[in-house]
Design a protein around this motif. Structure first.
Motif, PDB file in Angstrom:
ATOM      1  N   LEU A 109      15.438   6.335  -0.016  1.00 15.66           N
ATOM      2  CA  LEU A 109      14.076   5.476   0.485  1.00 15.66           C
ATOM      3  C   LEU A 109      13.479   4.789  -0.911  1.00 15.66           C
ATOM      4  O   LEU A 109      13.926   5.277  -1.948  1.00 15.66           O
ATOM      5  CB  LEU A 109      13.176   6.311   1.233  1.00 15.66           C
ATOM      6  N   PRO A 110      12.850   3.932  -0.851  1.00 13.47           N
ATOM      7  CA  PRO A 110      12.074   3.063  -1.920  1.00 13.47           C
ATOM      8  C   PRO A 110      11.469   4.133  -2.578  1.00 13.47           C
ATOM      9  O   PRO A 110      10.460   4.934  -2.048  1.00 13.47           O
ATOM     10  CB  PRO A 110      11.291   2.323  -1.329  1.00 13.47           C
ATOM     11  N   LEU A 111      11.607   3.952  -4.163  1.00 12.99           N
ATOM     12  CA  LEU A 111      10.646   5.117  -4.829  1.00 12.99           C
ATOM     13  C   LEU A 111       9.276   4.954  -5.124  1.00 12.99           C
ATOM     14  O   LEU A 111       9.093   3.540  -5.304  1.00 12.99           O
ATOM     15  CB  LEU A 111      11.481   5.260  -6.138  1.00 12.99           C
ATOM     16  N   THR A 112       8.479   5.836  -5.330  1.00 17.91           N
ATOM     17  CA  THR A 112       7.166   5.818  -5.775  1.00 17.91           C
ATOM     18  C   THR A 112       7.101   6.132  -7.239  1.00 17.91           C
ATOM     19  O   THR A 112       6.499   5.299  -7.745  1.00 17.91           O
ATOM     20  CB  THR A 112       6.422   7.029  -4.898  1.00 17.91           C
ATOM     21  N   ALA A 138       9.821   9.705  -3.368  1.00 20.34           N
ATOM     22  CA  ALA A 138       9.764   8.432  -2.259  1.00 20.34           C
ATOM     23  C   ALA A 138       8.810   9.067  -1.361  1.00 20.34           C
ATOM     24  O   ALA A 138       9.169   9.904  -0.497  1.00 20.34           O
ATOM     25  CB  ALA A 138      11.115   8.191  -1.571  1.00 20.34           C
ATOM     26  N   ASN A 139       7.858   8.620  -0.979  1.00 18.26           N
ATOM     27  CA  ASN A 139       6.678   8.902   0.070  1.00 18.26           C
ATOM     28  C   ASN A 139       5.556   7.912   0.452  1.00 18.26           C
ATOM     29  O   ASN A 139       4.685   8.131   1.038  1.00 18.26           O
ATOM     30  CB  ASN A 139       5.655   9.928  -0.817  1.00 18.26           C
ATOM     31  N   TRP A 140       6.293   6.656   0.568  1.00 19.88           N
ATOM     32  CA  TRP A 140       5.334   5.581   0.895  1.00 19.88           C
ATOM     33  C   TRP A 140       6.042   4.568   1.806  1.00 19.88           C
ATOM     34  O   TRP A 140       5.452   4.088   2.596  1.00 19.88           O
ATOM     35  CB  TRP A 140       4.832   4.648  -0.327  1.00 19.88           C
ATOM     36  N   LEU A 141       7.446   4.541   2.041  1.00 20.71           N
ATOM     37  CA  LEU A 141       7.731   3.544   2.834  1.00 20.71           C
ATOM     38  C   LEU A 141       9.155   4.045   3.582  1.00 20.71           C
ATOM     39  O   LEU A 141      10.028   4.567   2.901  1.00 20.71           O
ATOM     40  CB  LEU A 141       8.101   2.154   2.129  1.00 20.71           C
ATOM     41  N   ARG A 160      -5.242   7.067 -14.980  1.00 21.92           N
ATOM     42  CA  ARG A 160      -4.417   6.442 -16.085  1.00 21.92           C
ATOM     43  C   ARG A 160      -4.495   7.083 -17.306  1.00 21.92           C
ATOM     44  O   ARG A 160      -3.474   6.987 -18.227  1.00 21.92           O
ATOM     45  CB  ARG A 160      -4.566   4.956 -16.128  1.00 21.92           C
ATOM     46  N   ARG A 161      -5.608   7.735 -17.584  1.00 20.04           N
ATOM     47  CA  ARG A 161      -5.767   8.278 -18.950  1.00 20.04           C
ATOM     48  C   ARG A 161      -5.200   9.647 -18.970  1.00 20.04           C
ATOM     49  O   ARG A 161      -5.423  10.608 -19.791  1.00 20.04           O
ATOM     50  CB  ARG A 161      -7.356   8.442 -19.309  1.00 20.04           C
ATOM     51  N   ALA A 213       1.053   5.853  -6.259  1.00 15.95           N
ATOM     52  CA  ALA A 213       1.953   5.579  -7.204  1.00 15.95           C
ATOM     53  C   ALA A 213       1.218   5.937  -8.571  1.00 15.95           C
ATOM     54  O   ALA A 213       2.028   6.244  -9.642  1.00 15.95           O
ATOM     55  CB  ALA A 213       2.324   4.129  -7.246  1.00 15.95           C
ATOM     56  N   GLU A 214       0.051   5.484  -8.778  1.00 14.36           N
ATOM     57  CA  GLU A 214      -0.847   5.790  -9.936  1.00 14.36           C
ATOM     58  C   GLU A 214      -0.758   7.382 -10.332  1.00 14.36           C
ATOM     59  O   GLU A 214      -0.537   7.653 -11.620  1.00 14.36           O
ATOM     60  CB  GLU A 214      -2.188   5.281 -10.118  1.00 14.36           C
TER      61      GLU A 214
END
Length: 209
Positions: free
Chosen positions: A154-157, A108-111, A87-88, A124-125
């Motif tokens: 597809l759902p976005l990351t 999109a890479n998770w669902l 995160r930093r 996502a992080e």
């Protein structure tokens, strides 16, 4: 080929994070003397290779559940510290796989709707906070459908975070100007690439890397 070309994006002394699957091959092509540090979001800085079946540490795994070692000078930290590094913005490059990437760098890479998944995970992080996000993937899915698209369905990351895509055929840059072809890695050529790429692109290069 994909991992070998992706490894050329790594500079001396950088901290890199490797997604599950194809990205884990990249260290095989990074110079061992380059001082590169591999980060795993479950709490390792300085991931090394597996020691083999006769030297596995059952308590030492990476984020994908694979057995690893730790290089000299490496460290094990708790999850809060590890994600604090992410995160930093301390991760220079995250290499991720993808289901789809848009011309402007949406990931999109998770669902896949209707499929059973464990969750979005640390990707996502990483996609939001790493200094560079590079996707390494096959150019099309198992049904021959393009994975580089004008807009993700597809759902976005993450939105507009991917800066580069490396496939078995080519290297592309993503950005506000859309998709740019930087290198052709196979015999397919720019014309053939347009047949398997569902996004327009500007051909900056038309030769093999």
């Amino acid at each position: 080929m994909i991992a070998r070309r992706a490894a050329r994006e790594v500079s001396r002394g950088q901290i890199i994070n490797l997604g599950i699957g194809l990205p884990t091959l990249i260290p095989h092509y990074v110079d061992a003397a380059s001082g590169v540090w591999i980060h795993s979001e479950n709490g390792i800085l300085g991931v090394g290779p597996s020691g083999g079946d006769d030297a596995l540490d059952s308590e030492l795994i990476d984020a994908g559940g694979g057995y690893v070692s730790i290089v000299p000078g490496g460290a094990v930290v708790d999850s809060a510290v590890s994600f604090g590094m992410i995160r930093r913005g301390m991760i220079d490059i995250t290499f991720l796989g993808a289901l789809q990437v848009s011309a402007h760098g949406d990931l999109a890479n998770w669902l896949v709707p209707g499929s059973l998944v464990a969750g979005i995970g640390g990707g996502a992080e990483l996609a939001q906070s790493a200094r560079r996000v590079i996707v390494t993937m096959l150019h099309t899915d198992r049904n021959g459908r393009p994975k580089i698209v004008s807009a993700c369905t597809l759902p976005l990351t993450a939105r507009r975070r991917v800066t580069r895509i490396v496939t078995e055929h080519a290297v592309f840059a993503c950005g506000t100007e859309g998709l740019q072809l930087l290198e052709v890695l196979s015999d397919i050529g720019p014309a053939g690439l347009r047949n398997i790429t569902d996004a327009d692109f500007q051909a900056i290069a038309d030769s093999h890397a």
